[in-house]
Design a protein around this motif. Structure first.
Motif, PDB file in Angstrom:
ATOM      1  N   LEU A 267      -7.255   2.231   6.431  1.00 33.64           N
ATOM      2  CA  LEU A 267      -6.827   1.574   5.997  1.00 33.64           C
ATOM      3  C   LEU A 267      -6.762   0.304   6.659  1.00 33.64           C
ATOM      4  CD1 LEU A 267      -3.990   0.618   3.880  1.00 33.64           C
ATOM      5  CD2 LEU A 267      -2.532   1.588   5.086  1.00 33.64           C
TER       6      LEU A 267
ATOM      7  N   TYR B 292      -3.283  -5.553  -5.621  1.00 33.15           N
ATOM      8  CA  TYR B 292      -2.806  -5.743  -4.315  1.00 33.15           C
ATOM      9  C   TYR B 292      -3.684  -7.332  -3.949  1.00 33.15           C
ATOM     10  CZ  TYR B 292      -2.537  -1.160  -3.725  1.00 33.15           C
ATOM     11  OH  TYR B 292      -1.998   0.818  -3.593  1.00 33.15           O
TER      12      TYR B 292
ATOM     13  N   ARG C  68       0.064  -3.536 -10.060  1.00 37.32           N
ATOM     14  CA  ARG C  68      -0.426  -3.498  -8.472  1.00 37.32           C
ATOM     15  C   ARG C  68      -1.888  -3.541  -7.872  1.00 37.32           C
ATOM     16  NH1 ARG C  68       3.484  -1.217  -8.846  1.00 37.32           N
ATOM     17  NH2 ARG C  68       4.383   1.058  -7.981  1.00 37.32           N
TER      18      ARG C  68
ATOM     19  N   ARG D   8       0.998  -1.000  -0.352  1.00 43.85           N
ATOM     20  CA  ARG D   8       0.253   0.194   0.536  1.00 43.85           C
ATOM     21  C   ARG D   8       0.790   1.779  -0.405  1.00 43.85           C
ATOM     22  NH1 ARG D   8      -5.201  -1.796   0.261  1.00 43.85           N
ATOM     23  NH2 ARG D   8      -5.623  -3.695   0.150  1.00 43.85           N
TER      24      ARG D   8
ATOM     25  N   GLY E 133      -1.518   2.909  -7.892  1.00 44.52           N
ATOM     26  CA  GLY E 133      -3.027   1.716  -7.123  1.00 44.52           C
ATOM     27  C   GLY E 133      -3.390   0.716  -8.051  1.00 44.52           C
TER      28      GLY E 133
ATOM     29  N   LEU F 172     -11.799   0.133  -1.493  1.00 38.30           N
ATOM     30  CA  LEU F 172     -10.641   0.424  -0.611  1.00 38.30           C
ATOM     31  C   LEU F 172     -10.573   1.967  -0.616  1.00 38.30           C
ATOM     32  CD1 LEU F 172      -8.454  -0.105  -4.621  1.00 38.30           C
ATOM     33  CD2 LEU F 172      -8.218  -0.525  -2.554  1.00 38.30           C
TER      34      LEU F 172
END
Lengths: 329, 306
Positions: B58, B271, B269, B27, B32, B54
């Protein structure tokens, strides 16, 4: 006829720096039930002599001469022939019992495999015999210990196991290479007493390789002293201690610590260093360190000859009285 | 048994650290999943971010993620739309595991015996030839070996397909397996030779010989097991890197393995995808090291007791 007859045995090793003559012209015999002491410093060739008898030299080693076991030539036999002889008619035990047993196998397995191979016994019969052998070397709870691994034994116990293992097949000859060196003093005494007992009970001939004269005095019948890859004196044990005739033997005996010596006196040692086998001096290997050295000593190696026409042999030119060699500290 | 249980429980904090570190590091990296060359309309981007949570703080995302993986769900992939990370792994891992497993097997079956023979026939042609070959095998990287093999066996001789997965047809497996396995063979042969030579010089082998045991027994019963120990320590981590595939081999042969997901995921990215693959690697490394330790205990009685 002697049980073991070694004649003109030489061992040399091919190394990158040329040939190393580790053992030169050794002549010795061992009778049944007799204990032969083999004494010398590290590098004197005492171990290599007997490893070559067992056919256990390193790959680059080569033995020549003659070794007769019960009249039969056994030097440089093929591996196949040796594997019938080793562990059956002659056995060997080594200095460090901590590493001489396989850490991955149980003691029982390591013992019974000897009998399975040499005597064709079943695993069960071999295990039974192994228990008897462990009891013979005074290990208690033998049955239970068969399933244990070497690391579960103490040093002295492991050496007993080694001895029991070597004796499983009732060998005629047992070669012991510094069997007590790695052990505590009290354990040393027990192991020596055990060897003495076995010799008497089974008539096993024993070769006891050591640098420790105290060990030799305890149980040896005859002693051969080695220096620089040669025999330099050989005699009955009492003769050697009381009437040694070689300056090196004198030095060796002089460097044994004595309880009755004055406290202030420092322990005498032999001056100089043992010779380098790769570059031996001409003549007597002990000449550079000898207190009685003469010119001819540096020219030719004195032959091993009988003193007083008897069983006492020595390799030295010097004929005068010994006992004046100064111990240097 | 208690040992294994303790190790499995001990792995949980390790995994948690891996997850936490990679989660926050990922992160922290700029950009992103929806940062593209052509800027998305703000409303579209906001919708997307809302859909994948998102837009939450966090630590909330982190908590949600932990909850998901605890139930075995690695979440949806951001880049491969409509596909979950679980699906991608399920698709890719069998390809890598097949190629890697076969390469490992080949290396074990060829490398270990070669090393043993070399040790037994020390300083003869049986020693020098395989060891020289092994040196070459270790030195030449597989991005050189693989194209060479393709050039000769596929392009020139037309014996084998030049690439592709072919639904796992053996014909398609040969070249990738060989390319991946060759350096492994070389490494194992050298490792095995070294440890065998060392064991053969140990005092207990001299004892075994002094007992008159035939050479075959000395080697098989007394020398082999101790000589295998270094190989087992090597195999633990090596098995993971081999089984999870080599990105290089996947690229060269165009294999649908995990490696490309990992690389693409990192570049875009993605994630969840990167996290999923990272966690998978972490778990495998822990599992195989545990396996190696258990094997150690099975083989070496000194480890077993302590």
């Amino acid at each position: 006829m002697a049980l073991l007859d070694v004649n003109d045995l030489c061992v040399r090793f091919a190394t990158d720096d040329g040939d190393v003559h580790a053992v030169n012209h050794v002549n010795v015999s061992v009778d049944r039930g007799q204990v032969l002491g083999v004494v010398g410093e590290s590098g004197s060739g005492k171990s290599q002599t007997w490893l070559s008898v067992m056919g256990l030299l390193a790959r680059n080693g080569q033995a020549s001469g003659s070794v007769k076991l019960d009249g039969e030539e056994i030097l440089n036999l093929s591996n196949r022939q040796l594997s019938r002889l080793r562990g059956a008619r002659m056995g060997m035990i080594f200095q460090d019992p901590m590493t001489a047993l396989n850490p991955f196998l149980t003691v029982g397995r390591q013992m019974s495999e000897v009998l399975q191979w040499h005597a064709g016994m079943s695993r069960r019969a071999a295990a039974k015999r192994a228990i008897e052998a462990l009891e013979a070397v005074h290990i208690t709870g033998a049955e239970r210990r068969l399933s244990m691994y070497p690391h579960e034994f103490s040093g002295g116990m492991r050496q007993r196991v080694m001895i029991a293992m070597a004796l499983l097949t009732d060998p005629q000859l047992l070669i012991c290479d510094e069997p007590t060196t790695a052990l505590d003093v009290t354990v040393q005494m027990q192991i020596l007493a055990l060897l003495d007992e076995l010799r008497q009970r089974f008539g096993t001939a024993i070769v006891l390789i050591t640098h420790d004269l105290g060990v030799v005095a305890q149980i040896a019948d005859r002693v051969t002293v080695m220096y620089g890859g040669r025999q330099i004196e050989q005699a009955e044990v009492h003769t050697l201690f009381d009437a040694y005739r070689h300056p090196y033997t004198e030095g060796l005996l002089g460097s044994v610590p004595r309880l009755d010596a004055p406290r202030t006196e420092r322990l005498p040692t032999i001056p100089g260093h043992p010779p380098n086998l790769a570059s031996m001096p001409a003549g007597c290997p002990f000449a550079p360190r000898c207190g009685y050295v003469m010119a001819r000593c540096r020219q030719a190696m004195p032959p091993l000859e009988a003193v007083d026409g008897g069983a006492h042999l020595r390799a030295c030119y010097y004929d005068g009285p010994l006992g004046k060699q100064e111990g240097v500290t | 048994m208690r040992f294994i249980l303790r190790r499995v429980l001990g792995a949980i904090p390790t995994l948690l650290i891996i997850i936490t570190l990679s989660f926050f590091m990922l992160r922290a990296a700029p950009g992103g999943p929806f940062t593209t060359q052509r800027a998305l309309p703000p409303q579209v981007k906001a919708n997307l971010e809302h859909m994948y949570h998102l837009d939450e703080p966090l630590w909330e995302q982190y908590g949600r993620y932990l909850g998901d993986i605890a139930s075995g769900d690695f979440g949806p992939s951001f880049v491969y739309r409509g596909t979950s990370v679980n699906d991608l792994i399920k698709q890719g891992l069998p390809v890598d595991a097949t190629i890697g497993g076969l390469a490992l097997l080949m290396a074990l079956l060829i490398g270990v015996p070669l090393g043993i023979v070399a040790a037994l026939r020390q300083n003869t042609a049986w020693d020098y030839a395989p060891m020289a070959g092994a040196m070459v095998g270790i030195s030449i990287p597989n991005f050189v070996v693989a194209p060479l093999l393709i050039l000769i066996l596929a392009v020139k001789l037309h014996w084998l397909p030049a690439g592709g997965w072919g639904d796992g047809h053996p014909w398609y497996l040969i070249l990738p397996v060989v390319s991946l396995g060759l350096p492994l063979i070389a490494y194992m042969a050298r490792l095995m030779r070294g440890s065998m030579v060392e064991v053969l010089n140990s005092p207990f082998i001299r004892t075994a010989r002094a007992k008159g045991l035939p050479e075959r027994t000395v080697i098989m019963r007394h020398a082999l097991r101790p000589a295998l120990m270094p190989l087992i320590s090597f195999l633990g981590p090596a098995a993971v890197t081999t089984l999870t595939g080599s990105i290089v081999i996947e690229q060269i042969f165009g294999l649908p393995g995990i490696g490309r997901f990992f690389v693409n995921g990192a570049l875009n990215r993605d994630y969840t995808l990167v996290m999923g693959v990272t966690i998978l690697y972490g778990m495998l490394i822990i599992a195989f090291n545990l396996l190696a330790d258990v094997l150690y205990g099975v083989l070496d009685p000194r480890v077993r007791l302590s």
